[in-house]
Scaffold this motif. Structure first.
Motif, PDB file in Angstrom:
ATOM      1  N   THR A 101       2.174  -1.224  10.248  1.00 58.82           N
ATOM      2  CA  THR A 101       1.198  -0.199   9.906  1.00 58.82           C
ATOM      3  C   THR A 101       0.357  -0.636   8.719  1.00 58.82           C
ATOM      4  O   THR A 101       0.803  -1.449   7.895  1.00 58.82           O
ATOM      5  CB  THR A 101       1.898   1.140   9.578  1.00 58.82           C
ATOM      6  OG1 THR A 101       0.914   2.128   9.262  1.00 58.82           O
ATOM      7  CG2 THR A 101       2.834   0.990   8.388  1.00 58.82           C
ATOM      8  N   GLU A 102      -0.842  -0.093   8.657  1.00 59.04           N
ATOM      9  CA  GLU A 102      -1.718  -0.374   7.515  1.00 59.04           C
ATOM     10  C   GLU A 102      -1.815   0.811   6.560  1.00 59.04           C
ATOM     11  O   GLU A 102      -2.542   0.753   5.572  1.00 59.04           O
ATOM     12  CB  GLU A 102      -3.122  -0.733   8.025  1.00 59.04           C
ATOM     13  CG  GLU A 102      -3.168  -2.020   8.831  1.00 59.04           C
ATOM     14  CD  GLU A 102      -4.566  -2.341   9.317  1.00 59.04           C
ATOM     15  OE1 GLU A 102      -5.470  -1.508   9.095  1.00 59.04           O
ATOM     16  OE2 GLU A 102      -4.767  -3.414   9.928  1.00 59.04           O
ATOM     17  N   LYS A 103      -1.085   1.882   6.839  1.00 57.63           N
ATOM     18  CA  LYS A 103      -1.126   3.077   6.000  1.00 57.63           C
ATOM     19  C   LYS A 103      -0.287   2.852   4.741  1.00 57.63           C
ATOM     20  O   LYS A 103       0.924   2.641   4.823  1.00 57.63           O
ATOM     21  CB  LYS A 103      -0.604   4.285   6.766  1.00 57.63           C
ATOM     22  CG  LYS A 103      -1.465   4.645   7.977  1.00 57.63           C
ATOM     23  CD  LYS A 103      -0.910   5.860   8.707  1.00 57.63           C
ATOM     24  CE  LYS A 103      -1.781   6.213   9.905  1.00 57.63           C
ATOM     25  NZ  LYS A 103      -1.252   7.381  10.637  1.00 57.63           N
ATOM     26  N   PRO A 104      -0.910   2.924   3.559  1.00 58.90           N
ATOM     27  CA  PRO A 104      -0.182   2.654   2.303  1.00 58.90           C
ATOM     28  C   PRO A 104       0.999   3.595   2.070  1.00 58.90           C
ATOM     29  O   PRO A 104       2.027   3.178   1.539  1.00 58.90           O
ATOM     30  CB  PRO A 104      -1.257   2.848   1.223  1.00 58.90           C
ATOM     31  CG  PRO A 104      -2.564   2.698   1.941  1.00 58.90           C
ATOM     32  CD  PRO A 104      -2.339   3.204   3.323  1.00 58.90           C
ATOM     33  N   GLU A 105       0.864   4.861   2.484  1.00 57.15           N
ATOM     34  CA  GLU A 105       1.921   5.828   2.207  1.00 57.15           C
ATOM     35  C   GLU A 105       3.187   5.569   3.028  1.00 57.15           C
ATOM     36  O   GLU A 105       4.257   6.108   2.712  1.00 57.15           O
ATOM     37  CB  GLU A 105       1.420   7.264   2.483  1.00 57.15           C
ATOM     38  CG  GLU A 105       1.088   7.573   3.941  1.00 57.15           C
ATOM     39  CD  GLU A 105      -0.343   7.215   4.332  1.00 57.15           C
ATOM     40  OE1 GLU A 105      -0.808   7.702   5.376  1.00 57.15           O
ATOM     41  OE2 GLU A 105      -0.978   6.453   3.560  1.00 57.15           O
ATOM     42  N   SER A 144       5.878  -7.868   4.640  1.00 55.56           N
ATOM     43  CA  SER A 144       4.594  -7.241   4.955  1.00 55.56           C
ATOM     44  C   SER A 144       4.452  -5.880   4.297  1.00 55.56           C
ATOM     45  O   SER A 144       3.336  -5.374   4.142  1.00 55.56           O
ATOM     46  CB  SER A 144       4.428  -7.104   6.473  1.00 55.56           C
ATOM     47  OG  SER A 144       5.381  -6.206   7.009  1.00 55.56           O
ATOM     48  N   PHE A 145       5.586  -5.272   3.915  1.00 59.11           N
ATOM     49  CA  PHE A 145       5.543  -3.955   3.286  1.00 59.11           C
ATOM     50  C   PHE A 145       5.353  -4.030   1.775  1.00 59.11           C
ATOM     51  O   PHE A 145       5.004  -3.035   1.141  1.00 59.11           O
ATOM     52  CB  PHE A 145       6.822  -3.169   3.583  1.00 59.11           C
ATOM     53  CG  PHE A 145       7.053  -2.907   5.046  1.00 59.11           C
ATOM     54  CD1 PHE A 145       6.109  -2.234   5.806  1.00 59.11           C
ATOM     55  CD2 PHE A 145       8.209  -3.334   5.668  1.00 59.11           C
ATOM     56  CE1 PHE A 145       6.311  -1.987   7.152  1.00 59.11           C
ATOM     57  CE2 PHE A 145       8.424  -3.104   7.009  1.00 59.11           C
ATOM     58  CZ  PHE A 145       7.474  -2.430   7.758  1.00 59.11           C
ATOM     59  N   THR A 171       3.850  -7.049   0.147  1.00 63.59           N
ATOM     60  CA  THR A 171       2.812  -7.995  -0.244  1.00 63.59           C
ATOM     61  C   THR A 171       1.472  -7.570   0.344  1.00 63.59           C
ATOM     62  O   THR A 171       1.424  -6.965   1.429  1.00 63.59           O
ATOM     63  CB  THR A 171       3.131  -9.429   0.238  1.00 63.59           C
ATOM     64  OG1 THR A 171       3.296  -9.426   1.654  1.00 63.59           O
ATOM     65  CG2 THR A 171       4.392  -9.951  -0.421  1.00 63.59           C
ATOM     66  N   GLU A 172       0.414  -7.892  -0.365  1.00 66.66           N
ATOM     67  CA  GLU A 172      -0.925  -7.507   0.094  1.00 66.66           C
ATOM     68  C   GLU A 172      -1.344  -8.310   1.316  1.00 66.66           C
ATOM     69  O   GLU A 172      -1.979  -7.790   2.218  1.00 66.66           O
ATOM     70  CB  GLU A 172      -1.935  -7.725  -1.045  1.00 66.66           C
ATOM     71  CG  GLU A 172      -3.314  -7.172  -0.736  1.00 66.66           C
ATOM     72  CD  GLU A 172      -4.234  -7.253  -1.934  1.00 66.66           C
ATOM     73  OE1 GLU A 172      -5.454  -7.245  -1.706  1.00 66.66           O
ATOM     74  OE2 GLU A 172      -3.750  -7.327  -3.083  1.00 66.66           O
ATOM     75  N   LYS A 173      -0.978  -9.579   1.368  1.00 63.26           N
ATOM     76  CA  LYS A 173      -1.322 -10.437   2.498  1.00 63.26           C
ATOM     77  C   LYS A 173      -0.090 -11.248   2.880  1.00 63.26           C
ATOM     78  O   LYS A 173       0.330 -12.133   2.144  1.00 63.26           O
ATOM     79  CB  LYS A 173      -2.483 -11.371   2.137  1.00 63.26           C
ATOM     80  CG  LYS A 173      -2.936 -12.240   3.321  1.00 63.26           C
ATOM     81  CD  LYS A 173      -3.941 -13.296   2.876  1.00 63.26           C
ATOM     82  CE  LYS A 173      -5.264 -12.676   2.447  1.00 63.26           C
ATOM     83  NZ  LYS A 173      -6.274 -13.745   2.168  1.00 63.26           N
ATOM     84  N   GLN A 230       4.288   2.339   3.658  1.00 64.65           N
ATOM     85  CA  GLN A 230       4.831   1.014   3.355  1.00 64.65           C
ATOM     86  C   GLN A 230       6.216   1.082   2.723  1.00 64.65           C
ATOM     87  O   GLN A 230       7.154   0.405   3.180  1.00 64.65           O
ATOM     88  CB  GLN A 230       3.871   0.258   2.408  1.00 64.65           C
ATOM     89  CG  GLN A 230       2.472   0.061   2.948  1.00 64.65           C
ATOM     90  CD  GLN A 230       2.450  -0.860   4.155  1.00 64.65           C
ATOM     91  OE1 GLN A 230       3.208  -1.815   4.237  1.00 64.65           O
ATOM     92  NE2 GLN A 230       1.562  -0.575   5.092  1.00 64.65           N
TER      93      GLN A 230
END
Length: 311
Positions: free
Chosen positions: A18-22, A84-85, A87-89, A24
């Motif tokens: 997922t790309e949703k910050p909440e 992935s949860f 780190t930014e990349k 992660q």
């Protein structure tokens, strides 16, 4: 595996689940917990079977091999996914990606055929109990396990041989949390027809062949159980198969959903959810299924706990 092909892409970036910050942090904590349970459960099962002479039977020999496969499968995938949860990349080099794909295939194929071997073991135990010790001798069990791993190594090598010919020239964001074949083929800028044919043929072989073998053995097992007159005997026979049947349903169900769908109906988001089951959840559930629903394992575990001195 580490050899470069003609690709200009030297590293890939995982899109993750997922790309949703909440989401992660909650997902990181959840999958970290799952991985800890997986490692403890499978290592515990291997250790328990190794330490207890009471469990030195073909059934538990195959079970310890399954636990080893699950442990390796989860370790190949989960630690990198956890990154992935946090780190930014989350990047992976081309050689590392091919290596991860190779070992993922080795153990995925091995699990497919190990479950079929375990079904055959239950078939012999219930349908031909008088010949069980001869049919499932130590030499036979060892050869079956060796053949399972050789199958995984051979088919994974064939897959990687085809994948090394694929050219990646522009896109490098993998819409997945690990280097899976379908996700990588979506990034290719070369013809992938051969790869897709090989994938379909191997998927049919590795999913349908063991599934048909398992179904065939279970038909014979159920027929034999129904001929048992005592209720206690039927219950005991069913209990020896119920754990294996649960594991088979979870693993093959998610695997078939992933690889046996038409490509135009198989969105990568659905594939990621399906992949979570057979790469992360199933390796955690297998030792729980076989321990919580197995009387011999529970009795052996309790004996070891009782004998252990506590300060």
């Amino acid at each position: 595996m580490a050899a470069e092909n003609d690709s200009t892409v030297t590293e890939f970036i995982f899109a993750g689940l997922t790309e949703k910050p909440e989401l992660q942090l909650p997902l990181f904590l959840f999958f970290l917990g799952v991985y800890v349970v997986t490692v403890v459960g499978n290592l515990g099962m291997i250790t328990l079977i190794g330490l207890s002479s009471h469990l030195h039977t073909p059934m538990y020999y195959f079970l310890s091999s399954l636990s080893f496969i699950d442990l390796c499968q989860s370790t190949i995938i989960t630690p990198k996914m956890l990154m992935s949860f946090v780190t930014e990349k989350n990047t992976i080099s081309y050689p590392e990606c091919m290596t991860q794909l190779y070992f993922f295939l080795v153990f995925a194929v091995a699990e497919c055929h190990m479950l079929a071997v375990m079904a055959y073991d239950r078939y012999v135990a219930i349908c031909n109990p008088l010949l069980y010790n001869v049919t499932m001798s130590y030499q036979v069990c060892s050869w079956l396990v060796v053949e399972v791993y050789m199958m995984g190594l051979t088919l994974a090598t064939a897959h990687i041989g085809c994948m090394l010919k694929v050219i990646f020239c522009k896109a490098k964001i993998i819409n997945h949390y690990f280097c899976d074949i379908l996700a990588l083929l979506e990034l290719s800028c070369s013809n992938t027809y051969i790869n897709e044919v090989v994938l379909l043929c191997f998927s049919v072989f590795n999913i349908l062949t063991p599934t048909l073998t398992i179904l065939g053995t279970y038909v014979s097992i159920i027929a034999s159980i129904l001929r048992i007159h005592s209720t206690e005997g039927r219950s005991k026979a069913f209990s020896t198969c119920s754990s294996h049947f649960s594991a088979v349903t979870l693993f093959y169900g998610s695997l078939a959903f992933m690889y046996l769908q038409p490509s135009n109906a198989n969105s990568m988001d659905q594939s990621k959810v399906s992949s979570v089951f057979y790469t992360i959840i199933v390796p955690m559930l297998n030792p729980l299924i076989y321990s919580l629903r197995n009387k011999d394992v529970k009795v052996t575990f309790n004996k070891i706990i009782e004998k252990r001195p506590f300060c």
